[in-house]
Design an enzyme around this catalytic site. Structure first.
Site, PDB file in Angstrom:
ATOM      1  N   PHE A   1      47.908  55.444  40.403  1.00  0.00           N
ATOM      2  CA  PHE A   1      46.548  54.884  40.698  1.00  0.00           C
ATOM      3  C   PHE A   1      46.618  53.659  40.383  1.00  0.00           C
ATOM      4  O   PHE A   1      46.730  53.168  39.096  1.00  0.00           O
ATOM      5  CB  PHE A   1      45.773  55.940  39.938  1.00  0.00           C
ATOM      6  CG  PHE A   1      44.252  55.517  40.202  1.00  0.00           C
ATOM      7  CD1 PHE A   1      43.623  55.945  41.338  1.00  0.00           C
ATOM      8  CD2 PHE A   1      43.437  55.087  38.956  1.00  0.00           C
ATOM      9  CE1 PHE A   1      42.240  55.626  41.646  1.00  0.00           C
ATOM     10  CE2 PHE A   1      42.088  54.672  39.411  1.00  0.00           C
ATOM     11  CZ  PHE A   1      41.516  55.019  40.510  1.00  0.00           C
ATOM     12  N   GLN A   2      45.788  52.833  41.320  1.00  0.00           N
ATOM     13  CA  GLN A   2      45.605  51.460  41.108  1.00  0.00           C
ATOM     14  C   GLN A   2      46.662  50.539  40.861  1.00  0.00           C
ATOM     15  O   GLN A   2      46.438  49.612  40.008  1.00  0.00           O
ATOM     16  CB  GLN A   2      44.181  51.315  40.110  1.00  0.00           C
ATOM     17  CG  GLN A   2      42.875  51.633  40.752  1.00  0.00           C
ATOM     18  CD  GLN A   2      41.866  51.189  39.793  1.00  0.00           C
ATOM     19  OE1 GLN A   2      41.852  50.868  38.896  1.00  0.00           O
ATOM     20  NE2 GLN A   2      40.485  51.146  40.291  1.00  0.00           N
TER      21      GLN A   2
ATOM     22  N   GLU B   1      35.401  40.322  41.112  1.00  0.00           N
ATOM     23  CA  GLU B   1      36.665  39.552  40.495  1.00  0.00           C
ATOM     24  C   GLU B   1      36.744  38.152  40.901  1.00  0.00           C
ATOM     25  O   GLU B   1      36.956  37.271  40.300  1.00  0.00           O
ATOM     26  CB  GLU B   1      37.939  40.401  40.362  1.00  0.00           C
ATOM     27  CG  GLU B   1      37.951  41.627  39.491  1.00  0.00           C
ATOM     28  CD  GLU B   1      37.233  42.870  40.092  1.00  0.00           C
ATOM     29  OE1 GLU B   1      37.524  44.013  39.258  1.00  0.00           O
ATOM     30  OE2 GLU B   1      36.817  42.711  41.237  1.00  0.00           O
TER      31      GLU B   1
ATOM     32  N   MET C   1      29.199  24.981  60.470  1.00  0.00           N
ATOM     33  CA  MET C   1      30.103  24.210  60.825  1.00  0.00           C
ATOM     34  C   MET C   1      31.015  24.815  61.921  1.00  0.00           C
ATOM     35  O   MET C   1      31.329  23.868  62.812  1.00  0.00           O
ATOM     36  CB  MET C   1      31.227  23.879  59.565  1.00  0.00           C
ATOM     37  CG  MET C   1      32.311  23.063  59.925  1.00  0.00           C
ATOM     38  SD  MET C   1      31.735  21.278  60.102  1.00  0.00           S
ATOM     39  CE  MET C   1      31.583  20.760  58.408  1.00  0.00           C
TER      40      MET C   1
END
Length: 582
Positions: A130-131, A68, A493
């Site tokens: 759930f989720q 995602e 860096m």
């Protein structure tokens, strides 16, 4: 890829439906808002939307990413190069929380996005189902606006409002969280009505002529005026106005990181790149100008350094759309609260024809010092291959016309210094958030947004591995992105700071990397590795001439540092051209 983005125009023979699902309402709303490309990843809580999407292939193209975070960075890349709103789909719980980094990045860099997340059934909200994650409260700090929708009738108005807020005023990300029951609910088809105003929201201020007059008076009386151009110039489409304003008044222009491309690098009034690793002249002359004209920039700490030492001698004109940025860091003597394009158009008419040749020449002299002390070292044919050489050759071979997408780190600063941007919206990078892993997925979105442009992702070996799985997206859709990894086997860096300010104590910054060429080839992407200077030109040509995607690894010096550099806590006048002696 062209076939992927081409929509068939065959008319549907189906009769109008008496009722449609909330998921279909959502998709119809996206089409009505002009969206045609979605980046996403399916899951349980958004499955009804994906089921409906199956029947929208003629109207909507969906790109299946591998994570995602890849979806939202790809949408950012698309939005940055097109000026359109990027669209993202994700499921609930971890799917939604995986968007948070990209939301934060998009908010601080003013990128318009509409993210749609699935959510558990409304009756399960607050039960730790759930989720289930409270995505609305989680994302309040990193969105311009968000909303949870629990009924199908509210989907279309929410999407209309989301697109309006995301794109208007100072752009930014918006999130719409839709419960599963709302996605499934059947309702009568609704005509999508675009949102054109919100009672409590005033995205575009009314230009005040008195502010223009006050700014013009300062500018016309200045001996050493200086323009700092930020991304607001690009977002407002004010590049031609900026050029005309600079040409009429003779005022030199420097650009912030996100402002690069606001004026062509080869314009005679362009004097360089601002900031911690910016050009010598632009940094030093910030403390020499008498009128500082900041346009569409927010005085980020990477530009100002220590604000107590910043441009104390100058009168400040700040042209800014977002009122919250005015007087937030640097006090403005004249604040022009307006859209940059509108303000510049008005200033062109009020400012005198002028030339500041001696003042501009002072930048050239300072930048010659930088050339002698820094750039010549970067192009030493006897030394190790440097990042600067790679970017210089890339710039020359693309004539400064490519869209260049960078990650975060040394390579980002080197690219900003040495790539000669000629066009607006050609520099795509993570500015305010500094998000490693940004470049690879953002390049995917940039290429899908500007299919006719050469898109090159320049990435460090550290950031590359944060979203390297998106090679799978490139493989599946054969997206002809060109990828250059500058490999120094370090988090460069951080290592530079450790070298210069922490006694060379390289604490957990050296990296043992995989065989990047074999990794690319595993995804069916042609690949090549360059370790010798003599191979570089040919390898770059081979990459740029490839019809499909291509991966190029260039091995550069392990202790290749980026100068100039303004150390933390120092003022812009304290810029270093070489390592400190102590």
């Amino acid at each position: 890829m062209d076939a992927l983005l081409t929509k068939t125009k065959a008319a549907s023979a189906e009769q109008p439906k008496l009722k449609i699902t909330g998921s279909e309402v959502l998709l119809d709303s996206l089409v009505a808002e002009g969206a045609d490309l979605i980046f996403g990843y399916p899951g349980g809580a958004i499955m009804p939307v994906y089921d409906a999407l199956y029947g929208y292939a003629e109207k909507l193209t969906h790109i299946l990413v591998r994570h995602e975070q890849g979806a939202i960075h790809a949408a950012q890349g698309f939005a940055r190069v097109t000026g359109k709103v990027g669209v993202v789909f994700a499921t609930s719980g971890p799917g939604a929380t995986n968007l948070v980094t990209g939301l934060a990045d998009a908010l601080i860099d003013s990128t318009p996005l509409v993210c749609v997340t699935g959510q558990v059934f409304a009756h399960l909200l607050g039960t730790d189902a759930f989720q289930e994650t409270d995505v609305v409260n989680t994302t309040i700090p990193v969105t311009k606006w968000n909303i949870q929708v629990t009924e199908a009738k509210d989907i279309a108005p929410a999407i209309a409002k989301a697109f309006y807020i995301a794109a208007s005023g100072r752009p930014g990300p918006v999130l719409v969280d839709i419960t599963k029951n709302a996605q499934n609910e059947m309702i009568e088809p609704v005509k999508h009505e675009k949102c054109e105003s919100i009672r409590t929201y005033r995205p575009t201020p009314v230009l005040q002529q008195s502010q223009i007059d006050a700014a013009a008076a300062l500018i016309n009386g200045a001996k050493k005026p200086y323009i700092l151009a930020g991304q607001g110039v690009l977002l407002s489409g004010a590049t031609e106005e900026l050029k005309a304003f600079s040409e009429k008044t003779g005022i030199p222009v420097a650009c912030t990181l996100l402002g690069l491309g606001a004026i062509p690098n080869d314009h005679p009034n362009y004097v360089g790149f601002l900031g911690m690793h910016g050009n010598y002249g632009p940094n030093l002359n910030t403390n020499q100008c008498d009128v500082l004209i900041a346009i569409g920039m927010r005085f980020d700490d990477r530009v100002t350094g220590n604000v107590s030492k910043y441009a104390k001698q100058a009168k400040v004109v700040h042209i800014e759309l977002d009122k919250a940025e005015i007087n937030k860091i640097i006090k403005a003597d004249v604040a022009v609260h307006a859209d940059a394009r509108e303000a510049l158009a008005a200033l062109i008419n009020r400012c005198d024809l002028n030339k500041h040749e001696a003042w501009i020449e002072s930048f050239r002299k300072l930048n010659q010092v930088e050339y002698d002390k820094v750039i010549l070292k970067e192009f030493n044919p006897e030394g190790v291959l440097t990042m600067a050489e790679v970017i210089n050759h890339l710039s020359n071979k693309t004539n400064g016309e490519a869209i260049v997408v960078t990650d975060v780190g040394q390579h980002q600063m080197v690219t900003s210094r040495y790539y000669q941007y000629k066009n607006p919206r050609a520099n795509v990078t993570s500015g305010g958030a500094g998000t490693m892993g940004f470049a690879l997925p953002a390049a995917i979105g940039a290429k899908l947004g500007q299919a006719d442009k050469q898109v090159v992702a320049v990435i460090g070996d550290g950031g590359y591995q944060m979203t390297v799985q998106e090679l799978g997206t490139i493989m599946q859709y054969q997206i002809p992105v060109k990828i250059v990894v500058l490999n120094n086997n370090f988090l460069g860096m951080v290592r530079q700071w450790q070298q210069l300010f922490h006694g060379k104590r390289y604490s957990f910054t050296e990296m043992q990397n995989p065989d990047f060429v074999k990794l690319a080839e595993a995804y069916s992407i042609p690949a090549r590795k360059v370790e010798d200077r003599g191979q570089l030109q040919d390898a770059l040509s081979e990459m740029l001439n490839a019809k499909g995607p291509y991966f190029l690894e260039v091995v550069v010096g392990k202790e290749d540092n980026v100068f100039p550099m303004v150390p933390a806590g120092s003022g812009v006048g304290d810029v270093l051209l070489e390592p400190p002696t102590n």
